[in-house]
Write an enzyme that holds these catalytic residues in place. Structure first.
Site, PDB file in Angstrom:
ATOM      1  N   HIS A 223       0.845  -1.192   0.000  1.00 61.17           N
ATOM      2  CA  HIS A 223       0.000   0.000   0.000  1.00 61.17           C
ATOM      3  C   HIS A 223       0.882   1.244   0.000  1.00 61.17           C
ATOM      4  O   HIS A 223       2.107   1.143   0.177  1.00 61.17           O
ATOM      5  CB  HIS A 223      -0.939   0.004   1.214  1.00 61.17           C
ATOM      6  CG  HIS A 223      -0.225   0.036   2.525  1.00 61.17           C
ATOM      7  ND1 HIS A 223      -0.132  -1.071   3.350  1.00 61.17           N
ATOM      8  CD2 HIS A 223       0.451   1.016   3.158  1.00 61.17           C
ATOM      9  CE1 HIS A 223       0.557  -0.750   4.424  1.00 61.17           C
ATOM     10  NE2 HIS A 223       0.943   0.506   4.329  1.00 61.17           N
TER      11      HIS A 223
HETATM   12  P1  TYD Z   1      -1.595  -2.736   7.533  1.00 60.83           P
HETATM   13  O1  TYD Z   1      -1.100  -1.341   7.663  1.00 60.83           O
HETATM   14  O2  TYD Z   1      -2.339  -3.087   6.260  1.00 60.83           O
HETATM   15  O3  TYD Z   1      -0.406  -3.773   7.728  1.00 60.83           O
HETATM   16  P2  TYD Z   1       0.917  -4.069   6.880  1.00 60.83           P
HETATM   17  O4  TYD Z   1       1.172  -2.917   5.983  1.00 60.83           O
HETATM   18  O5  TYD Z   1       1.976  -4.269   7.918  1.00 60.83           O
HETATM   19  O6  TYD Z   1       0.722  -5.324   6.119  1.00 60.83           O
HETATM   20  O7  TYD Z   1      -2.498  -3.068   8.790  1.00 60.83           O
HETATM   21  C1  TYD Z   1      -2.941  -4.376   9.072  1.00 60.83           C
HETATM   22  C2  TYD Z   1      -4.209  -4.268   9.911  1.00 60.83           C
HETATM   23  O8  TYD Z   1      -3.925  -3.659  11.171  1.00 60.83           O
HETATM   24  C3  TYD Z   1      -5.305  -3.445   9.250  1.00 60.83           C
HETATM   25  O9  TYD Z   1      -6.545  -4.088   9.507  1.00 60.83           O
HETATM   26  C4  TYD Z   1      -5.272  -2.136   9.995  1.00 60.83           C
HETATM   27  C5  TYD Z   1      -4.755  -2.511  11.358  1.00 60.83           C
HETATM   28  N1  TYD Z   1      -3.915  -1.438  11.957  1.00 60.83           N
HETATM   29  C6  TYD Z   1      -4.396  -0.723  13.029  1.00 60.83           C
HETATM   30  O10 TYD Z   1      -5.533  -0.941  13.504  1.00 60.83           O
HETATM   31  N2  TYD Z   1      -3.613   0.247  13.592  1.00 60.83           N
HETATM   32  C7  TYD Z   1      -2.376   0.515  13.113  1.00 60.83           C
HETATM   33  O11 TYD Z   1      -1.664   1.418  13.651  1.00 60.83           O
HETATM   34  C8  TYD Z   1      -1.887  -0.218  11.975  1.00 60.83           C
HETATM   35  C9  TYD Z   1      -0.537   0.056  11.383  1.00 60.83           C
HETATM   36  C10 TYD Z   1      -2.697  -1.198  11.425  1.00 60.83           C
END
Ligand code: TYD
Length: 136
Positions: free
Chosen positions: A52
């Protein structure tokens, strides 16, 4: 935004035969105000995280333990960084697509972020990201 704005930040390291110490002072070492800290851990081998971009968020990513790779993509260029030192952080500016892979076993990825979690700040579709990046 260009991936050339994304850089490895070298943090202070106090070396000692009994172990090393690194510290982070907000305004002295981080090019944004830290509003949130989160970390990835227990990442199974072969996992790919990220996938992303963020519209406005600034981040600094530190491999607190172990190692992993981060591939940055500004829509025009891509660059792979290998993070394996607890005294190095990778600064990522807004509007950069990122993927994290090649996690070593037991690795811990700490992220300092300029704002609270906000799903509205994410671009999770690569083609939407490319269109938005071209418009900036
Ligand atoms: P995401 O940012 O998509 O993870 P990565 O980039 O590490 O693969 O986040 C994964 C999940 O966690 C998504 O459902 C959102 C949640 N999340 C939070 O609730 N708070 C946060 O600070 C972060 C970074 C993610």
């Amino acid at each position: 935004m260009s991936i050339h704005l994304c850089k490895i930040v070298e943090l202070p390291k106090i070396s000692n035969s009994q172990g090393n110490l690194t510290f982070i002072e907000a305004h002295n070492h981080i090019p944004f105000d830290i509003q949130r800290v989160y970390y990835l851990y227990d990442v199974p081998g072969g996992s790919v995280r990220g996938g992303h971009a963020h519209k406005n968020l600034h981040q600094l990513i530190v491999a607190m333990s172990g190692s992993f790779d981060i591939v940055l993509d500004d829509g025009k260029e891509k660059k792979r960084f290998h993070l394996n030192r607890s005294y190095n952080g990778l600064y990522i500016c807004p509007m950069i697509w990122r993927e994290l892979d090649n996690f070593s076993s037991g690795s811990v990825c700490m992220v300092l972020a300029s704002n609270f979690y906000d799903e509205e700040d994410y671009l999770r579709d690569y083609h939407t990201f490319l269109t938005a990046a071209a418009d900036r």
